[in-house]
Enzyme design. Structure first.
Site, PDB file in Angstrom:
ATOM      1  N   GLU A  54       8.823  21.577 -19.871  1.00  0.00           N
ATOM      2  CA  GLU A  54       8.677  20.524 -18.857  1.00  0.00           C
ATOM      3  C   GLU A  54       8.091  19.300 -19.550  1.00  0.00           C
ATOM      4  O   GLU A  54       6.977  19.345 -20.086  1.00  0.00           O
ATOM      5  CB  GLU A  54       7.758  20.986 -17.717  1.00  0.00           C
ATOM      6  CG  GLU A  54       7.515  19.858 -16.726  1.00  0.00           C
ATOM      7  CD  GLU A  54       6.922  20.303 -15.397  1.00  0.00           C
ATOM      8  OE1 GLU A  54       6.261  21.350 -15.339  1.00  0.00           O
ATOM      9  OE2 GLU A  54       7.131  19.559 -14.410  1.00  0.00           O
ATOM     10  N   HIS A  73       4.831  25.542 -16.746  1.00  0.00           N
ATOM     11  CA  HIS A  73       4.500  24.268 -16.106  1.00  0.00           C
ATOM     12  C   HIS A  73       3.656  23.450 -17.081  1.00  0.00           C
ATOM     13  O   HIS A  73       2.758  23.987 -17.724  1.00  0.00           O
ATOM     14  CB  HIS A  73       3.703  24.539 -14.826  1.00  0.00           C
ATOM     15  CG  HIS A  73       3.126  23.323 -14.171  1.00  0.00           C
ATOM     16  ND1 HIS A  73       1.815  22.926 -14.337  1.00  0.00           N
ATOM     17  CD2 HIS A  73       3.696  22.398 -13.360  1.00  0.00           C
ATOM     18  CE1 HIS A  73       1.596  21.818 -13.639  1.00  0.00           C
ATOM     19  NE2 HIS A  73       2.721  21.474 -13.029  1.00  0.00           N
TER      20      HIS A  73
HETATM   21 CA    CA Z   1       5.737  21.446  -9.948  1.00  0.00          CA
END
Ligand code: CA
Length: 377
Positions: free
Chosen positions: A330, A296
């Protein structure tokens, strides 16, 4: 070499337009940057994910334990800080603070040896990473059935092969925007959805059954992070891969997620789950459980650089083969005035691909004028 100073930088910038995910509106972006100085003139940079003023207080609490210590002893310093606060901070802002410190120490270590961090973590398995576009948030005005497909199509035009859509606004509305975005991007682009744990298992399963026909790459944070049984229920009910873990911390926290087989993909945040030291350990654990790892990322260029250093050494999702499936970066495409401004050279994508920085340490330089410009009062 000894640590002489630990500084925190709380940064803040107003947004030109607010945007929302399933649980809140944003009208500012904040960041918390950690700077560690040494008696040999080397400076390391880290970043903490989480509420900036609280993570800054956590880092300032830990700072005295670092002064006079050898910054190369990254595991020793991690263990020391963790042990000192174990009774009070096994998860949350304490570990987020520790994460920023650990990343800064790795930056120093890489600079000391004159190599990128990924070389010290075992050596690069890859020099570039496929990025997916995180965006598709809600706006104050306009029809999401129009602006979301347009925005998704713009990412595809830039060269992204994967995009992530925010859901969690009610099953019917989610289903409508998912269909519209899938139609806009065509069948060759991966589409993931992220509910930011706005649902319980019943609603998440309902949504998953409704949007399953749109070839969803993963369903992220369908239910709250504490609800492991809910995760297992969602995973058992749906053919869509289930992702989560940005709200989980350390090898001890991820042990529970891995053992319970609650997720198909774990998403530790390098700036929250314990830093580079800890996330490498979590990645090794995930590989042993054959569970995918995709970091993340929701920070500035420091967070992106740290994530890329880790991504360089993450194992492929699939066993070695002629076409291994690699983890993805990401790549947050929402407005963030601080994100690239604090780097001397921005980290950009080319047709959806981002190069792993190969300079010493994290491979980035910090623009101190930008740090001063965004300093929060
Ligand atoms: Ca998320």
């Amino acid at each position: 070499m000894k640590i002489t100073r630990v500084r925190t930088h709380i940064l803040k910038a107003a947004l030109s337009q607010p945007f929302a995910y399933s649980r809140a509106w944003y009208d500012t972006r904040m960041a918390m940057v950690v700077e560690i100085e040494t008696d040999q003139g080397l400076t390391g940079w880290g970043e903490c994910y989480g509420p900036a003023r609280i993570t800054a207080a956590a880092v300032e609490t830990m700072a005295p334990w670092l002064i006079g210590q050898d910054p190369l002893r990254t595991d020793f310093l991690w263990q020391t800080i963790y042990a000192n606060l174990r009774d009070h901070g096994q998860k949350g802002v304490v570990i987020q603070g520790l994460s920023g410190i650990d990343i800064a120490l790795w930056d120093i270590k890489g600079k000391h040896f004159g190599v990128p961090v990924h070389q010290l973590l075992g050596g690069a398995l890859r020099t570039e990473v496929q990025a997916y576009a995180t965006g598709l948030y809600r706006r104050r005005s306009g029809d999401p059935l129009h602006y979301l497909p347009d925005e998704a199509a713009s990412y595809v035009a830039e060269g992204f092969k994967a995009v992530k859509l925010k859901v969690g606004f009610g099953v019917e509305e989610d289903a409508n925007v998912t269909r519209a975005v899938r139609e806009a991007i065509g069948s060759d682009i991966a589409l993931m959805v992220d509910a930011n744990h706005a649902y319980d298992a019943v609603a998440a399963i309902h949504l998953g059954r409704t949007i399953g026909q749109y070839d969803i790459g993963w369903f992220e944070e369908p239910v709250p992070p504490e609800d492991i049984a809910g995760y297992r229920a969602v995973k058992a009910a749906l053919p869509i891969p289930i992702a989560g873990g940005e709200c989980e911390f350390t090898r001890f926290g991820f042990r529970e997620l891995l053992v319970s087989r609650a997720l198909d993909i774990i998403q530790p945040d390098t700036c929250a789950a314990g830093g580079l030291s800890e996330c490498k350990k979590i990645a090794d654990m995930a590989e042993a459980f054959a569970i995918r790892y995709n970091p993340h990322v929701w920070g500035t260029g420091i967070a992106i650089a740290a994530s890329l250093q880790l991504l360089a050494v993450l194992p492929p999702h699939t066993p070695p083969s002629l076409a291994p499936l690699a983890p993805m970066l990401e790549f947050d495409r929402t407005e963030h005035p601080i994100r690239q401004a604090i780097l001397s050279a921005p980290i950009e994508h080319v047709r959806g691909v981002v190069r792993v920085p190969d300079g010493p340490g994290l491979g980035i330089e910090i623009d101190r004028k930008a740090l001063a410009r965004f300093a929060a009062r």
